[in-house]
Design a protein around this motif. Structure first.
Motif, PDB file in Angstrom:
ATOM      1  N   GLN A   1      53.443  63.566  40.608  1.00 54.70           N
ATOM      2  CA  GLN A   1      52.250  63.341  39.785  1.00 54.70           C
ATOM      3  C   GLN A   1      50.936  63.404  40.556  1.00 54.70           C
ATOM      4  N   VAL A   2      49.984  64.096  39.930  1.00 55.23           N
ATOM      5  CA  VAL A   2      48.661  64.259  40.547  1.00 55.23           C
ATOM      6  C   VAL A   2      47.572  64.274  39.492  1.00 55.23           C
ATOM      7  N   SER A   3      46.388  63.866  39.889  1.00 54.67           N
ATOM      8  CA  SER A   3      45.198  63.941  39.034  1.00 54.67           C
ATOM      9  C   SER A   3      44.035  64.430  39.871  1.00 54.67           C
TER      10      SER A   3
ATOM     11  N   VAL B   1      40.000  57.945  38.857  1.00 49.74           N
ATOM     12  CA  VAL B   1      40.712  59.188  38.530  1.00 49.74           C
ATOM     13  C   VAL B   1      42.133  58.780  38.123  1.00 49.74           C
ATOM     14  N   GLY B   2      42.837  59.677  37.473  1.00 53.06           N
ATOM     15  CA  GLY B   2      44.164  59.330  36.939  1.00 53.06           C
ATOM     16  C   GLY B   2      45.200  59.050  38.020  1.00 53.06           C
ATOM     17  N   PHE B   3      46.339  58.588  37.582  1.00 54.37           N
ATOM     18  CA  PHE B   3      47.431  58.202  38.475  1.00 54.37           C
ATOM     19  C   PHE B   3      47.817  59.342  39.420  1.00 54.37           C
TER      20      PHE B   3
ATOM     21  N   GLY C   1      35.887  70.157  35.311  1.00 49.80           N
ATOM     22  CA  GLY C   1      37.259  70.587  35.065  1.00 49.80           C
ATOM     23  C   GLY C   1      38.170  69.502  35.582  1.00 49.80           C
ATOM     24  N   HIS C   2      39.268  69.305  34.946  1.00 52.53           N
ATOM     25  CA  HIS C   2      40.193  68.315  35.489  1.00 52.53           C
ATOM     26  C   HIS C   2      41.611  68.758  35.194  1.00 52.53           C
ATOM     27  N   HIS C   3      42.518  68.197  35.945  1.00 53.56           N
ATOM     28  CA  HIS C   3      43.916  68.510  35.683  1.00 53.56           C
ATOM     29  C   HIS C   3      44.799  67.327  36.064  1.00 53.56           C
ATOM     30  N   GLU C   4      45.708  67.018  35.178  1.00 54.56           N
ATOM     31  CA  GLU C   4      46.704  65.997  35.469  1.00 54.56           C
ATOM     32  C   GLU C   4      48.059  66.652  35.243  1.00 54.56           C
ATOM     33  N   GLY C   5      48.974  66.423  36.142  1.00 56.07           N
ATOM     34  CA  GLY C   5      50.283  67.050  35.959  1.00 56.07           C
ATOM     35  C   GLY C   5      51.300  66.507  36.930  1.00 56.07           C
ATOM     36  N   ALA C   6      52.476  67.111  36.894  1.00 53.77           N
ATOM     37  CA  ALA C   6      53.542  66.708  37.813  1.00 53.77           C
ATOM     38  C   ALA C   6      54.250  67.961  38.287  1.00 53.77           C
ATOM     39  N   PRO C   7      53.563  68.762  39.114  1.00 56.59           N
ATOM     40  CA  PRO C   7      54.173  70.021  39.533  1.00 56.59           C
ATOM     41  C   PRO C   7      55.469  69.819  40.331  1.00 56.59           C
TER      42      PRO C   7
END
Ligand SMILES: Cc1cc2nc3c(=O)[nH]c(=O)nc-3n(C[C@H](O)[C@H](O)[C@H](O)COP(=O)(O)OP(=O)(O)OC[C@H]3O[C@@H](n4cnc5c(N)ncnc54)[C@H](O)[C@@H]3O)c2cc1C
Lengths: 81, 737, 286
Positions: free
Chosen positions: B447-449, B501-503, B584-590
């Motif tokens: 997980q990244v933000s 910022v997100g988790f 711009g932002h991105h949250e995900g779990a690559p």
């Protein structure tokens, strides 16, 4: 039907079965079906597992698509340093 | 995959560099606030003891003491892993190892706090202890915790055995039957510490209203927030955690040791509390890595083909249940394409500090043992060690020993580069030996933000949630610059606190450049999309008819319109009039992090009269996918090699019969010093990871895996005797001679 | 705790004599570390660095007098001293790092009383003499006679060392010091040896003094090891006898830094290697 491979020591909870076929579209569905098929595995799945789908390792990603030709290896959850 | 890069592969200076070399950077112990208290922790002088009673009244009565806490101040927590963490930070009922915290004091000064510790009266009832892995695993050993033995294990192992794992495929007995030479050896490795220069330090402020602020040195401030809010029973939204600059972690700062204690003291005293570990406390009560006892059996044909391989790994991970041996079992044979392979592992508890990750946790010791046997096979069969490894090397399509089938990997490339390197054919001086070893690490995503703001002056602010332990702010700025098409120094990347910022998962598993990189590229693409939209509005054409080239919007073809490119700076300048701020932002779990292999080669010289080993020449080859900032990649490879050399030669936790740690300091816990080492030559190999837009693989951990066996194999050649135990300190080598 | 900068040795001696828990502070690289670790908690620290003469290296009767506040770095930069007593200087220069060298003194190294102190075997081999100031005046004493045990010297409670004298030396003489540590710097000697040789015109050893560190409760002189070298051009047999004498003189402890067996073996190795260096420095051809 995806081919599911269970890593060594988890086979203690699948009556020794190391490989099975499961019909699933996503990892979440696959894990649910696996837990129903082998209730002894449920605790481990609940605690968290990593999955290798066709060689790529995924950590708890429920909606990763699985195709009928996929090979899915169920492994313990991994951590790093 | 993108190939022609403008910024990736260059070596700009790091944004945190000047502050660090001028002493301006703020580390865990550098923050102070007015009215803050200083805390100290009282630690168990016994390896294992029941805490019969603790009398804190005299300490509480001392002038200047504002709060004293013990295990009784902490309420039970439901999640058992969080409970273990809590009980490791402060013992409840029993002290489980030498150095285990039993009470803590907050006072107006460090001196008063130290005085107060002496006034706390603890009555202990000493219990039997065990610190050795094989003894702890044997039936009849004193058991650290009841009811946590791994499921389905028999009576042949004690209740300290908290994990059992097995990986592999084929039929190993059939494999060994086909061998022309089978070697079966037992190895031991000592527990070693990450050796980060900065001890754990924090400043905690938890008010009566349940709102908290925590400043600390950590690899993951979101992890700190989750664990601490669970232990203290507060909402995670109410605890804001800020990660300080970090003076090294190497996995050792992926958990908490003091933060819940500082928060609890602050809550009780109603004041901010600063708590900093001494070096002695770091050794006694933070987490080293596991010690190991291992059996390795490998069968080979005379031509060098491995026919079967079996590993049994017994790891000792300290005073609480843990799960780490599986990574060793998974890594042990990962470098080889094997038909018949099995790797088993047992996690065992002992009366030692609770282990925590250390760079490629679990892998270095397993690979040391395997690569030592590989070397001995090559020696006995008179085979070239690199050719033999090439013959058996895993490659794309190999079914790995731990299950998955490998995608594009770079082991063969690394081995071929090693073979072709002048180091491999250089002549050897007397008393000198050359050792080679492979190494492997998985690398993770997770997980990244990332949040990116385009400023009106054409500069960019980027906030991410992963503490920078290896130059990642530079690499992330470079990837943002590459994606946006602007200069590197127009971007400022900071690590945000948990409220900004997100988790984000912990900075571990060599994941940050990979995962935060993907989020950065996605955030940039989101900003680019918005910038194209603004340009389209200004040009009064369709947004779809605008494309982003070299840092500017331009009509995608003649039909779209005839306008000169509009740069990021130009679009940003008018953003207030074209629809407001651009971000711009991105949250995900690559996932798809891409595994990494390395090959190390070392020349060692052993003094036959003293057993002293010196490292004469060292070359490390590693597939890193794509080196974003090559200098920092080289730094990772060099750092891993150096830590591995220390593990091989001198580093070890030394316990006496009394179960007490004898060397809690850098004098007798010997990490290598600069003059012990030659320049480590790092050779970067780039086999792009198909799972990343720029081909990035993690690179921070693989490099600590090969050095143990490389050094040991070199020593074996230099002295003609093989060592089966680490560290190979001079007295041990002299004895073997 | 009080901190006083003594103006002269008389004041320093008087302060030591007050009955307070007083400690002298030279470079402080032992004493401050011990205080920080909580092993020592003096109520009075007497700084001797400002005492006139204490920071001087001066020529005297063909030898050198080294003040008690002279740092390792200052000794290392003194060409004359280095040329005459290279072994003593190299021993002092082995102490710590560049930072420690700027502070640490040879006398502090001696007075701290560590069996593994690097300067001490070299001083013993050199026949160094300490000048002692105390309530009853000044006296000189062989450094060898000052050693008592771990953390202890034979200095009286209110005594201090103001300087150490390294005597003049004849032609064809040389000294050397070697220690064994598991790393290349920043470590404590597991075993060490200081050797001082005088040769005759034929390159045979005329006089030899051998001292060992870290293998007994104090650094020790090993007369038999010296005797084994006398009369020889340092051939293999003499060196073996020297090593054997060293091994026989060892009475080390078994601890995390080295086993008895290891320390004993290494002591002989260090002594023979140091002897070869001293021999070459004395003009001998190996
Ligand atoms: C990082 C580090 C590395 C080190 N490495 C080494 C090493 O490699 N080898 C080694 O041998 N030591 C080493 N040491 C120990 C120390 O540096 C040496 O022993 C040094 O020579 C002590 O000198 P000082 O002037 O700092 O002594 P101080 O700390 O000032 O004094 C030491 C003791 O001697 C007493 N004392 C000082 N001067 C006098 C005097 N004139 N008369 C009577 N008593 C006196 C003091 O009261 C105190 O008890 C190291 C220390 C550190 C911190």
């Amino acid at each position: 039907m995806a081919r599911v491979v269970i890593f060594g020591s988890l086979r203690a909870f699948t009556n020794g079965e190391g490989e099975m076929e499961i019909d699933a579209q996503t990892t979440r569905e696959l894990l649910r079906k696996l837990a129903t098929l082998h209730p002894a595995l449920a605790e481990t799945i609940e605690a968290g597992v990593s999955l290798a789908i066709d060689g790529e390792v995924f950590k708890e990603a429920w909606f990763t698509p699985i195709s009928a030709e996929s090979e899915v290896v169920v492994m313990p959850l991994m951590v790093g340093g | 995959m993108k190939q022609d890069f403008k910024i990736l592969g260059t070596r700009p200076i790091r944004p945190d560099g000047l502050d660090k070399v001028t002493g301006k950077a703020m580390f865990g112990s550098d923050k102070s606030v007015t009215g803050m208290l200083h805390a100290r922790i009282l630690r168990s002088p016994h390896a294992h003891a029941e805490i019969v009673s603790i009398d804190t009244s005299k300490a509480e009565a001392l002038a200047g003491v504002k709060a004293v806490i013990t295990g009784d101040d902490f309420a039970d927590v439901e999640n058992r892993w969080a409970r273990y963490t809590m009980q490791n930070c402060m013992a409840q009922g029993r002290a489980l190892y030498d150095g285990h915290a039993v009470a803590a004091v907050a006072a107006i000064s460090k001196t008063v706090a130290a005085e107060a510790l002496k006034l706390i009266e603890v009555e202990y009832k000493i219990l039997p202890h065990v610190t050795d892995v094989d003894e702890a695993m044997a039936p009849g050993a004193p058991v650290l915790h009841e009811g946590v033995k791994a499921r389905k294990l028999g009576d042949d192992v004690s209740g300290n055995t908290v994990g059992y794992y097995s990986f592999g495929h084929g039929d190993i007995e059939a494999g060994f039957a086909n061998a022309e030479l089978v070697i079966d050896r037992t190895f031991k490795t000592a527990a070693v510490h990450q050796g980060y220069i900065e001890p754990h330090g924090c400043l905690a402020d938890l008010g009566g209203d349940g709102r908290g602020e925590l400043w600390c040195s950590t690899q993951g401030h979101y992890m700190v927030r989750e664990v601490c809010s669970e232990i203290l029973g507060i909402d995670s939204s109410q605890l804001r955690v800020t990660a300080s600059e970090i003076g090294g972690g190497f996995g050792g700062k992926t958990t908490v040791f003091i933060e819940p204690v500082a928060l609890k003291l602050s809550q009780k005293a109603g004041k901010p509390v600063k708590l900093v570990m001494s070096r002695e406390e770091v050794f006694r009560a933070s987490g080293p890595t596991m010690s190991a006892s291992m059996d390795i059996k490998i069968g080979m044909t005379k031509a060098g083909k491995i026919t079967g391989a079996h590993a049994k790994l017994r790891y000792q991970g300290g005073a609480f249940p843990y799960q780490m041996v599986m990574m060793g079992a998974m890594s042990a044979f990962a470098a080889y394409d094997l038909e018949h392979v099995q790797a088993e592992g047992w996690d065992v508890m002992t009366n030692r500090p609770k282990m925590i990750s250390y760079r490629a946790p679990g892998a270095p010791m397993a690979v040391y043992a395997v690569e030592s046997v590989m070397d001995e096979l090559c020696q006995k069969l008179e085979l070239d060690p690199i050719d033999t490894r090439l013959m058996n090397a895993a490659r794309e399509g190999t079914k790995s020993s731990y299950g998955p089938t490998f995608k594009a990997i770079g082991l063969v490339e690394a081995l071929e580069a090693a073979k072709a390197h002048p180091h491999y054919s250089a002549p050897l001086a007397p008393n000198t030996g050359r050792g080679v070893s492979c190494g492997f690490w998985f690398n993770f995503g997770g997980q990244v933000s990332v949040s990116m703001a385009i400023n009106a002056d054409g500069t960019v602010n980027l906030i991410e949630g992963n503490p920078d332990i290896g130059g990642s702010r530079a690499s992330i700025s470079m990837m943002a610059a590459e994606a946006l098409g602007i200069e590197y120094d127009r971007i400022r990347t900071i690590v945000g606190d948990t409220a900004s910022v997100g988790f984000s998962d912990v900075t571990d598993g060599s994941r940050v450049t990979f995962a935060v990189g993907i989020a950065t590229i996605n955030a940039a693409n989101a900003a680019i999309k918005e910038m194209c939209k603004r340009a389209a509005k200004i040009w009064e054409i369709d947004a779809e008819a605008v494309e982003w080239v070299d840092g500017a919007a331009q009509p995608s073809g003649h039909n779209a319109g005839n306008f000169p490119p509009m740069s990021l700076a130009e679009i940003a300048a008018t953003s207030g009039k074209t629809g407001g701020p651009i971000a711009g932002h991105h949250e995900g779990a690559p996932d798809k992090a891409g595994v990494s292999f390395g090959v190390h080669m070392v020349d060692v010289e052993v003094d036959p009269e003293t057993g002293f080993t010196s490292i004469k020449r060292y070359t490390a080859f590693q597939d890193v996918g794509k080196a974003i900032h090559p200098a920092y990649v080289e730094g990772q490879i060099q750092g891993g090699a150096v830590q591995g050399i220390g593990w091989a030669l001198n580093e070890e936790y030394i316990y006496g019969e009394d179960g007490l740690l004898q060397n809690p300091g850098f004098l007798d816990y010997r990490i290598p010093v600069a003059s012990d080492l030659p320049m480590i030559d790092a050779v970067i190999i780039e086999v792009p990871n198909p799972g990343h837009p720029y081909g990035v693989r993690g690179c921070g951990e693989t490099a600590i895996v090969p050095p143990l066996a490389a050094v040991s194999n070199g020593v074996a050649q230099a002295i003609g005797v093989r060592m089966f135990e680490l560290p190979m300190s001079p007295p041990k080598i002299l004895k073997a001679l | 705790m009080r901190y006083v900068v003594a103006k002269d040795s008389r004041e320093a001696v008087a302060l030591l004599n007050t009955g307070e828990n007083a400690r002298l502070l030279a470079g402080g690289t032992d004493v401050l570390v011990q205080m920080k670790l909580g092993n020592k908690a003096p109520s009075l620290l007497v700084d001797i660095k400002a005492i006139i003469g204490f920071s001087d290296i001066s020529a005297e009767n063909g030898g050198f007098r080294i003040g008690a506040a002279v740092s390792g770095a200052e000794m290392g930069e003194h060409a004359g001293l280095k040329a005459m007593w290279p072994g003593v200087v190299e021993a002092v220069e082995l102490i710590g790092s560049t930072q420690v060298q700027g502070r640490a003194t040879m006398v502090g190294n001696l007075c701290n009383g560590s069996p593994a102190a690097d300067a001490v075997p070299a001083m013993l081999a050199a026949g160094a003499v300490a000048r002692i100031e105390g309530p009853s005046g000044t006296r000189d004493m062989q450094v060898a006679d000052l050693l008592e045990g771990p953390g202890k010297t034979k200095l009286g409670k209110a005594e201090l060392i103001s300087s150490v004298y390294l005597p003049a030396r004849p032609e064809r003489s040389g000294d050397a010091y070697l220690r064994f540590i598991p790393r290349t710097e920043m470590d404590i000697a597991v075993a060490s040896a200081g050797v001082n040789l005088v040769l005759d015109e034929n390159g045979c050893v005329l006089e030899a003094t051998v001292a060992l560190g870290a293998v007994a409760p104090t650094a020790v002189m090993v007369p038999n090891a010296g005797a084994a070298l006398v009369g020889s051009p340092l051939e293999e047999q003499a060196l073996e006898a020297c090593a054997a004498a060293c091994e026989a003189a060892c009475n080390p402890i078994d601890d995390k830094r080295g086993t008895v067996e290891f320390r004993t073996k290494i002591a002989g190795v260090m002594a023979t290697r140091a002897a070869k260096i001293a021999y070459t420095r004395a003009g001998g051809q190996l």
